[in-house]
Scaffold this active site. Structure first.
Site, PDB file in Angstrom:
ATOM      1  N   HIS A  96    -118.977 -45.721  44.270  1.00  0.00           N
ATOM      2  CA  HIS A  96    -120.105 -46.642  44.140  1.00  0.00           C
ATOM      3  C   HIS A  96    -121.382 -45.916  44.545  1.00  0.00           C
ATOM      4  CE1 HIS A  96    -122.728 -50.098  44.917  1.00  0.00           C
ATOM      5  NE2 HIS A  96    -121.926 -50.785  44.133  1.00  0.00           N
ATOM      6  N   GLU A 144    -123.353 -48.544  36.556  1.00  0.00           N
ATOM      7  CA  GLU A 144    -124.329 -49.221  37.406  1.00  0.00           C
ATOM      8  C   GLU A 144    -125.510 -48.302  37.720  1.00  0.00           C
ATOM      9  OE1 GLU A 144    -122.573 -52.517  40.236  1.00  0.00           O
ATOM     10  OE2 GLU A 144    -122.031 -50.536  40.933  1.00  0.00           O
TER      11      GLU A 144
END
Length: 226
Positions: A96, A144
Site C-alpha cells: 500500500h 491507487e
C-alpha cells in the site's frame, strides 16, 4: 484462484476502526454482504485480526493490511505470512502507498503469501507499477494513485486512463489477476465508473470508515456494481 471480493474496505489505523470499533465495522460489512449477496472484504488492524475473524470470519473475507518480508524467528515487530494464517485471516494487502515495499522484498513476500494460501492483493500507484505487480501473479492488483487517497476525488474520474491502462497491462502479464480501483472512491457512481473502465472491483477506506453511517455508505458503493 481464490475469489477476490468486488468491494474491500481497508480500516487503516483510524480510531473509528480499532478494537470494539473494528468489530462494529466488521459486523456492518457482514450484514451488508448478507443483505446484498455481494462478497465484502475487510482489512482490520493487525491487533484486531483474530477477534474479527472470530466475529465474522465465516461471513466476509478478512485480510491483513500488510505483511513483512520476514521469516519466523528473530524478527521483532514484524508480521509474517505464517502469523496471518495462524490468526485465521484469508489474505493480505501488500505494498500500500502508506506501507511501500522494495520490489525485491515484494517479490519474496508475495510468493510466500501465495504459497501459504493467502489471498494476495498488491497495491500499485500507476500503470507501470501495476504491470510490475501483475508480473508477480497475485490474486489482484489495486491501482491507487497516492495523491488521490483520502481526497474524495476518485481515480476513475480524475484519471480514467490510468485505470484502463492498468487493466490492460496487468491482463497482459497475468490474465487471471483481478484489477481493483482505489483512491477517492466514495459512492456508487465512483464504483460504476471504475467497473465501466474494466476494473473488477474497488478498494476503499475513509469513504466507509469515516462515514456518518458506514452501512449506508457500503450499500451505496455496492449499488454501483449493479
Amino acid at each position: 484462484m481464490l475469489r477476490v471480493p468486488p468491494v474491500i474496505v481497508n480500516f487503516k489505523a483510524y480510531s473509528e476502526a480499532v478494537g470494539e470499533n473494528a468489530l462494529r465495522l466488521a459486523r456492518v460489512a457482514a450484514e451488508v454482504s448478507e443483505e446484498t449477496g455481494v462478497e465484502v472484504g475487510i482489512c482490520p488492524p493487525h491487533v484486531d485480526l483474530r477477534d474479527v475473524v472470530r466475529e465474522v470470519g465465516d461471513e466476509v473475507t478478512v485480510l491483513a493490511q500488510a505483511v513483512d518480508a520476514a521469516e519466523p524467528g528473530g524478527r521483532t515487530g514484524h508480521v509474517t505470512p505464517e502469523m496471518v494464517v495462524e490468526a485465521g485471516a484469508d489474505g493480505t494487502l501488500l505494498n500500500h502507498s502508506e506501507r511501500r515495499m522494495l520490489l525485491e522484498d515484494l517479490k519474496d513476500v508475495c510468493r510466500a503469501c501465495i504459497n501459504e494460501g493467502l489471498l494476495t492483493i498488491v497495491c500499485a500507484s500507476d500503470a507501470l507499477a501495476a504491470r510490475a505487480a501483475g508480473a508477480l501473479s497475485p490474486h489482484a492488483v489495486a491501482v491507487e494513485p497516492p495523491e488521490l487517497i483520502g481526497t474524495g476525488t476518485p481515480v476513475s474520474k480524475a484519471d480514467p486512463e490510468v485505470v484502463e491502462r492498468s487493466v490492460e497491462v496487468v491482463k497482459e502479464v497475468s490474465e487471471e489477476t483481478a484489477v481493483l480501483c482505489g483512491a477517492g472512491i466514495t459512492d456508487g457512481s465512483d464504483v460504476r465508473a471504475a467497473v465501466e473502465l474494466g476494473a473488477d472491483g474497488v478498494l476503499v477506506a475513509s469513504g466507509v470508515v469515516l462515514a456518518d453511517d458506514p452501512k449506508e455508505a457500503l450499500l451505496d458503493l455496492i449499488s454501483g456494481l449493479e
